[in-house]
Design a protein around this motif. Structure first.
Motif, PDB file in Angstrom:
ATOM      1  N   ASN A 181      15.594  19.930  -2.039  1.00 42.30           N
ATOM      2  CA  ASN A 181      16.474  18.537  -2.407  1.00 42.30           C
ATOM      3  C   ASN A 181      15.995  17.325  -1.563  1.00 42.30           C
ATOM      4  OD1 ASN A 181      18.561  20.250  -3.496  1.00 42.30           O
ATOM      5  ND2 ASN A 181      19.487  20.412  -1.647  1.00 42.30           N
ATOM      6  N   TYR A 182      14.821  17.371  -0.912  1.00 44.15           N
ATOM      7  CA  TYR A 182      14.237  16.184  -0.386  1.00 44.15           C
ATOM      8  C   TYR A 182      12.715  16.747  -0.289  1.00 44.15           C
ATOM      9  CZ  TYR A 182      15.118  19.253   3.725  1.00 44.15           C
ATOM     10  OH  TYR A 182      15.081  20.260   4.589  1.00 44.15           O
ATOM     11  N   ARG A 183      11.979  15.521  -0.178  1.00 44.74           N
ATOM     12  CA  ARG A 183      10.429  15.757  -0.051  1.00 44.74           C
ATOM     13  C   ARG A 183       9.944  16.282   1.140  1.00 44.74           C
ATOM     14  NH1 ARG A 183       7.607  13.599  -4.160  1.00 44.74           N
ATOM     15  NH2 ARG A 183       5.568  13.273  -2.653  1.00 44.74           N
ATOM     16  N   VAL A 184       9.495  17.401   1.340  1.00 48.07           N
ATOM     17  CA  VAL A 184       8.639  17.921   2.467  1.00 48.07           C
ATOM     18  C   VAL A 184       7.467  18.796   1.993  1.00 48.07           C
ATOM     19  CG1 VAL A 184      10.948  18.681   3.331  1.00 48.07           C
ATOM     20  CG2 VAL A 184       9.886  20.387   1.941  1.00 48.07           C
ATOM     21  N   HIS A 185       6.641  19.034   3.339  1.00 49.39           N
ATOM     22  CA  HIS A 185       5.465  19.716   2.856  1.00 49.39           C
ATOM     23  C   HIS A 185       5.566  20.977   2.254  1.00 49.39           C
ATOM     24  CE1 HIS A 185       1.242  20.363   3.367  1.00 49.39           C
ATOM     25  NE2 HIS A 185       1.565  21.585   4.103  1.00 49.39           N
ATOM     26  N   THR A 186       4.662  21.121   1.107  1.00 55.20           N
ATOM     27  CA  THR A 186       5.087  22.435   0.351  1.00 55.20           C
ATOM     28  C   THR A 186       4.148  23.568   0.474  1.00 55.20           C
ATOM     29  OG1 THR A 186       3.710  21.625  -1.367  1.00 55.20           O
ATOM     30  CG2 THR A 186       6.288  20.963  -1.461  1.00 55.20           C
ATOM     31  N   GLY A 187       3.196  23.809   1.195  1.00 49.52           N
ATOM     32  CA  GLY A 187       2.260  24.505   1.629  1.00 49.52           C
ATOM     33  C   GLY A 187       2.092  24.938   3.068  1.00 49.52           C
ATOM     34  N   GLU A 188       1.997  26.367   3.355  1.00 50.70           N
ATOM     35  CA  GLU A 188       1.708  26.533   4.622  1.00 50.70           C
ATOM     36  C   GLU A 188       1.222  28.175   4.616  1.00 50.70           C
ATOM     37  OE1 GLU A 188       5.245  26.700   6.847  1.00 50.70           O
ATOM     38  OE2 GLU A 188       5.288  24.486   7.491  1.00 50.70           O
ATOM     39  N   ALA A 189       0.132  28.354   5.698  1.00 49.12           N
ATOM     40  CA  ALA A 189      -0.254  29.783   5.725  1.00 49.12           C
ATOM     41  C   ALA A 189      -0.297  30.204   6.969  1.00 49.12           C
ATOM     42  CB  ALA A 189      -1.810  29.664   5.490  1.00 49.12           C
ATOM     43  N   ILE A 190       0.058  31.465   7.117  1.00 46.20           N
ATOM     44  CA  ILE A 190       0.461  32.013   8.528  1.00 46.20           C
ATOM     45  C   ILE A 190      -0.647  33.475   8.317  1.00 46.20           C
ATOM     46  CG2 ILE A 190       1.670  33.246  10.285  1.00 46.20           C
ATOM     47  CD1 ILE A 190       3.930  31.592   8.995  1.00 46.20           C
ATOM     48  N   SER A 191      -1.673  33.542   9.628  1.00 50.62           N
ATOM     49  CA  SER A 191      -2.351  34.713   9.742  1.00 50.62           C
ATOM     50  C   SER A 191      -2.104  35.538  11.127  1.00 50.62           C
ATOM     51  CB  SER A 191      -3.839  34.322   9.265  1.00 50.62           C
ATOM     52  OG  SER A 191      -4.057  33.486  10.366  1.00 50.62           O
ATOM     53  N   SER A 192      -2.282  36.852  11.013  1.00 53.04           N
ATOM     54  CA  SER A 192      -2.459  37.286  12.410  1.00 53.04           C
ATOM     55  C   SER A 192      -3.465  38.517  12.230  1.00 53.04           C
ATOM     56  CB  SER A 192      -1.044  37.733  12.488  1.00 53.04           C
ATOM     57  OG  SER A 192      -0.561  38.923  11.487  1.00 53.04           O
ATOM     58  N   PHE A 193      -3.749  39.005  13.274  1.00 51.03           N
ATOM     59  CA  PHE A 193      -4.852  40.192  13.557  1.00 51.03           C
ATOM     60  C   PHE A 193      -4.550  40.652  15.017  1.00 51.03           C
ATOM     61  CE2 PHE A 193      -8.855  41.824  15.042  1.00 51.03           C
ATOM     62  CZ  PHE A 193      -9.083  42.749  14.013  1.00 51.03           C
ATOM     63  N   GLY A 194      -4.578  42.180  15.046  1.00 45.10           N
ATOM     64  CA  GLY A 194      -4.422  42.680  16.204  1.00 45.10           C
ATOM     65  C   GLY A 194      -4.408  44.202  16.060  1.00 45.10           C
ATOM     66  N   PRO A 195      -4.308  44.924  17.418  1.00 47.04           N
ATOM     67  CA  PRO A 195      -4.294  46.248  17.245  1.00 47.04           C
ATOM     68  C   PRO A 195      -2.774  46.689  16.891  1.00 47.04           C
ATOM     69  CG  PRO A 195      -4.225  45.461  19.528  1.00 47.04           C
ATOM     70  CD  PRO A 195      -4.656  44.286  18.683  1.00 47.04           C
ATOM     71  N   ILE A 196      -2.635  47.903  16.755  1.00 42.45           N
ATOM     72  CA  ILE A 196      -1.255  48.623  16.165  1.00 42.45           C
ATOM     73  C   ILE A 196      -1.124  49.897  17.004  1.00 42.45           C
ATOM     74  CG2 ILE A 196       0.285  49.526  14.657  1.00 42.45           C
ATOM     75  CD1 ILE A 196      -0.909  47.651  12.420  1.00 42.45           C
ATOM     76  N   ILE A 197      -0.261  50.147  18.004  1.00 48.88           N
ATOM     77  CA  ILE A 197       0.000  51.542  18.622  1.00 48.88           C
ATOM     78  C   ILE A 197       1.452  51.745  18.406  1.00 48.88           C
ATOM     79  CG2 ILE A 197      -0.086  52.075  21.011  1.00 48.88           C
ATOM     80  CD1 ILE A 197      -1.756  50.059  21.935  1.00 48.88           C
ATOM     81  N   ASP A 198       1.287  53.066  17.877  1.00 47.75           N
ATOM     82  CA  ASP A 198       2.579  53.849  17.541  1.00 47.75           C
ATOM     83  C   ASP A 198       2.501  54.935  18.918  1.00 47.75           C
ATOM     84  OD1 ASP A 198       4.866  54.943  16.735  1.00 47.75           O
ATOM     85  OD2 ASP A 198       3.952  55.845  14.885  1.00 47.75           O
ATOM     86  N   VAL A 199       3.428  54.722  19.768  1.00 44.83           N
ATOM     87  CA  VAL A 199       3.532  55.864  20.600  1.00 44.83           C
ATOM     88  C   VAL A 199       4.693  56.574  20.518  1.00 44.83           C
ATOM     89  CG1 VAL A 199       3.771  56.095  23.159  1.00 44.83           C
ATOM     90  CG2 VAL A 199       2.414  54.269  22.111  1.00 44.83           C
ATOM     91  N   PRO A 200       4.579  58.090  20.494  1.00 47.81           N
ATOM     92  CA  PRO A 200       5.762  58.820  20.307  1.00 47.81           C
ATOM     93  C   PRO A 200       6.556  58.961  21.618  1.00 47.81           C
ATOM     94  CG  PRO A 200       3.861  60.126  20.611  1.00 47.81           C
ATOM     95  CD  PRO A 200       3.211  58.720  20.628  1.00 47.81           C
ATOM     96  N   LEU A 201       7.771  58.703  21.704  1.00 42.61           N
ATOM     97  CA  LEU A 201       8.614  58.873  22.786  1.00 42.61           C
ATOM     98  C   LEU A 201       9.575  59.881  22.688  1.00 42.61           C
ATOM     99  CD1 LEU A 201       9.062  55.035  23.387  1.00 42.61           C
ATOM    100  CD2 LEU A 201       7.499  56.525  24.731  1.00 42.61           C
ATOM    101  N   PHE A 202      10.592  59.639  22.042  1.00 41.64           N
ATOM    102  CA  PHE A 202      11.771  60.616  22.069  1.00 41.64           C
ATOM    103  C   PHE A 202      11.471  61.862  21.385  1.00 41.64           C
ATOM    104  CE2 PHE A 202      13.691  56.301  22.776  1.00 41.64           C
ATOM    105  CZ  PHE A 202      14.285  56.405  23.888  1.00 41.64           C
ATOM    106  N   ASP A 203      10.729  61.957  20.287  1.00 41.82           N
ATOM    107  CA  ASP A 203      10.266  62.941  19.438  1.00 41.82           C
ATOM    108  C   ASP A 203       8.970  63.562  19.944  1.00 41.82           C
ATOM    109  OD1 ASP A 203       8.593  60.982  18.752  1.00 41.82           O
ATOM    110  OD2 ASP A 203       8.551  61.662  16.813  1.00 41.82           O
ATOM    111  N   TRP A 204       8.552  63.200  21.114  1.00 41.09           N
ATOM    112  CA  TRP A 204       7.122  63.794  21.686  1.00 41.09           C
ATOM    113  C   TRP A 204       7.287  65.300  21.892  1.00 41.09           C
ATOM    114  CZ3 TRP A 204       5.461  66.038  26.264  1.00 41.09           C
ATOM    115  CH2 TRP A 204       3.977  66.000  26.312  1.00 41.09           C
ATOM    116  N   GLY A 205       8.461  65.940  22.310  1.00 44.55           N
ATOM    117  CA  GLY A 205       8.829  67.252  22.715  1.00 44.55           C
ATOM    118  C   GLY A 205       8.750  67.795  21.304  1.00 44.55           C
ATOM    119  N   GLN A 206       9.219  67.535  20.241  1.00 44.47           N
ATOM    120  CA  GLN A 206       9.145  68.093  18.787  1.00 44.47           C
ATOM    121  C   GLN A 206       7.658  68.274  18.546  1.00 44.47           C
ATOM    122  OE1 GLN A 206      11.300  65.946  16.088  1.00 44.47           O
ATOM    123  NE2 GLN A 206      11.345  67.661  14.622  1.00 44.47           N
TER     124      GLN A 206
END
Length: 490
Positions: A336-361
């Motif tokens: 409804n009003y003039r704003v900037h129309t283009g934006e870019a977002i990037s990310s990079f990094g490690p992913i760690i999935d640690v089993p906690l409550f299902d570790w015994g299983q």
């Protein structure tokens, strides 16, 4: 994740980062990955098959060199059987099913490690703000790479290779069973036809004997009880003809099934010569039974698969570490009003999935796979013992049946001489024609026993080579192209 927002309208609020921090973090991450990658897959259990040093039931003087099981059925000396086996290997439906399953297993095995390769996902989305003042069109890409640590890479390959080896052994087993079954059915068919011929001769001789006894009874030279005995013998001979006829019908129909056709060939029902080993003797006992017997190859493949599944379950206990990257670009498509129309977002990094409550299983699942691996090793040892027992039994049977066939052959030869003497005495009026018919009946029964002995020895020969994993071993019927970039199985 660390995210950086790229907006040209915003001032650069970041301070100048120190250059040594990213370098130190990269080296630390690389060092950690190298350490984790060092946690390689556990070694395979050592398989020690409890095989004897020598075959106990093999004939004296037989040595155990390497065996060539190609075309072993050709020792039976029947070209028709050779042609039937060739047709069966081309047309049998069980073999075709096993070949398709092997192709499927190989296709899966060629891509068993693809789950540990980087993946890229693209997406689009229309986002509408709650105040309905703007609508954004979003385009993004996500890249994820789960690192194959703790032996997961090798374990996944082992499990997949075990599946392929099992399918290959199943195909081998289908071919072994097919060749043995075609040989067995053909031997039974031809032997039954020969038995029917001999039983028909016995019936004809008994009919002539009954006629002669009736004449003697009319001349008051024999009591009526002799006529009754001759009639009973003739009735038993006629009843005995039903058994080989049943075998002929059943064997011919089973041969048709084995060859993948609805009905038997008409020429099969025409009597022909009986397959026979003749002077063949077991002069070498194959020592490489473990390599050729499908049941043992299947058990070995199960050990490999169980070891791979154990490695995967153990790797699943520990944290899953990976690298991730994301790129998202958005534009305002309605405002409804003039704003900037283009934006870019990037990310990079490690992913760690640690089993906690299902570790015994997960630990329990690893213990389960450990017990399954031990069970697979025991099953392998049992398969070896069973293979040795079947081979020893078949060797003993083959040798005993060879002696039985030789004795039956000598009996037939002796009765042939006796029959010639009876005929000569009848021609010189020194003996009766009734004696000739009795001698003929005895001779036919001896030949019937010889026919059974030949068939039993032939079937024992088939059983021996089936126990040894015998089947034709031409080039593999299913091509196995090597996947690009793959090396050994581990």
């Amino acid at each position: 994740m660390f995210q950086r927002r790229n907006n040209p309208d915003l001032p650069n609020m970041e301070a100048a980062p120190r250059r040594d921090r990213p370098l130190f973090a990269s080296h630390l991450l690389a060092f950690g990955l190298v350490v984790l990658a060092g946690c390689s897959v556990a070694p395979l259990p050592e398989l020690k098959p409890p095989v004897p040093d020598a075959w106990r039931n093999a004939p004296a003087g037989v040595t155990p060199p390497s065996a060539d099981l190609r075309g072993w059925w050709q020792a039976l000396g029947d070209p028709t059987l050779d042609a039937l086996i060739d047709r069966a290997l081309r047309n049998n439906l069980d073999v075709a099913q096993a070949a398709e399953r092997l192709r499927a297993a190989r296709s899966v095995n060629h891509h068993s490690r693809d789950g540990y390769l980087p993946s890229l996902h693209g997406r689009t989305n229309d986002v509408i703000d709650p105040d309905t003042t703007a609508s954004y069109f979003v385009v993004g890409f996500d890249a994820v790479w789960e690192l194959p640590l703790f032996g997961a890479w090798q374990s996944a390959k082992r499990a997949s290779q075990g599946q392929e080896n099992s399918a290959s052994a199943a195909l081998r087993g289908a071919r072994v069973s097919l060749v043995a079954e075609v040989s067995r059915r053909w031997i039974e068919l031809r032997s039954a036809q020969e038995q029917a011929r001999l039983l028909g001769g016995i019936r004809d001789a008994l009919q002539e004997k009954l006629r002669l006894v009736q004449v003697r009874e009319q001349l008051k030279l024999a009591p009526p009880v002799e006529v009754a005995k001759a009639q009973a013998e003739l009735a038993r001979a006629e009843a005995a003809l039903a058994e080989p006829q049943q075998t002929i019908i059943a064997s011919a129909q089973q041969l048709a099934v084995l060859l993948g056709q609805p009905e038997p060939d008409p020429e099969w029902l025409t009597p022909g010569p009986q397959p026979r080993l003749g002077e063949w003797q077991l002069t070498t006992a194959p020592a490489d039974m473990l390599r050729t017997r499908p049941e043992i190859a299947t058990a070995e493949a199960d050990v490999l698969r169980a070891a791979g599944e154990l490695g995967v379950s153990r790797a699943d206990i520990w944290p899953h570490i990976g690298l991730g990257a994301s790129l998202q670009w958005s534009t305002n498509i309605l405002s409804n009003y003039r704003v900037h129309t283009g934006e870019a977002i990037s990310s990079f990094g490690p992913i760690i999935d640690v089993p906690l409550f299902d570790w015994g299983q997960r630990v329990a699942a690893a213990h389960v796979k450990d017990h399954e691996l031990k069970a697979a090793v025991y099953a392998y040892r049992q398969a070896v013992l069973q293979g040795v027992a079947e081979a020893e039994t078949a060797m003993g049977d083959l040798e005993q049946l060879r002696m039985r066939e030789d004795a039956s052959q000598r009996a037939v030869a002796a009765l042939d001489s006796s029959m010639a003497a009876l005929r000569k005495r009848a021609e010189l009026n020194l003996g009766s024609h009734l004696d000739v018919q009795d001698g003929l009946i005895e001779n036919q029964r001896a030949q019937l026993e010889l026919t059974s002995a030949i068939a039993a020895r032939d079937l024992a020969y088939v059983s021996l080579y089936k126990a040894l994993g015998g089947a034709p071993m031409p080039n593999p019927p299913v091509p196995a192209p090597k996947a690009p970039g793959t090396g050994s199985t581990d």
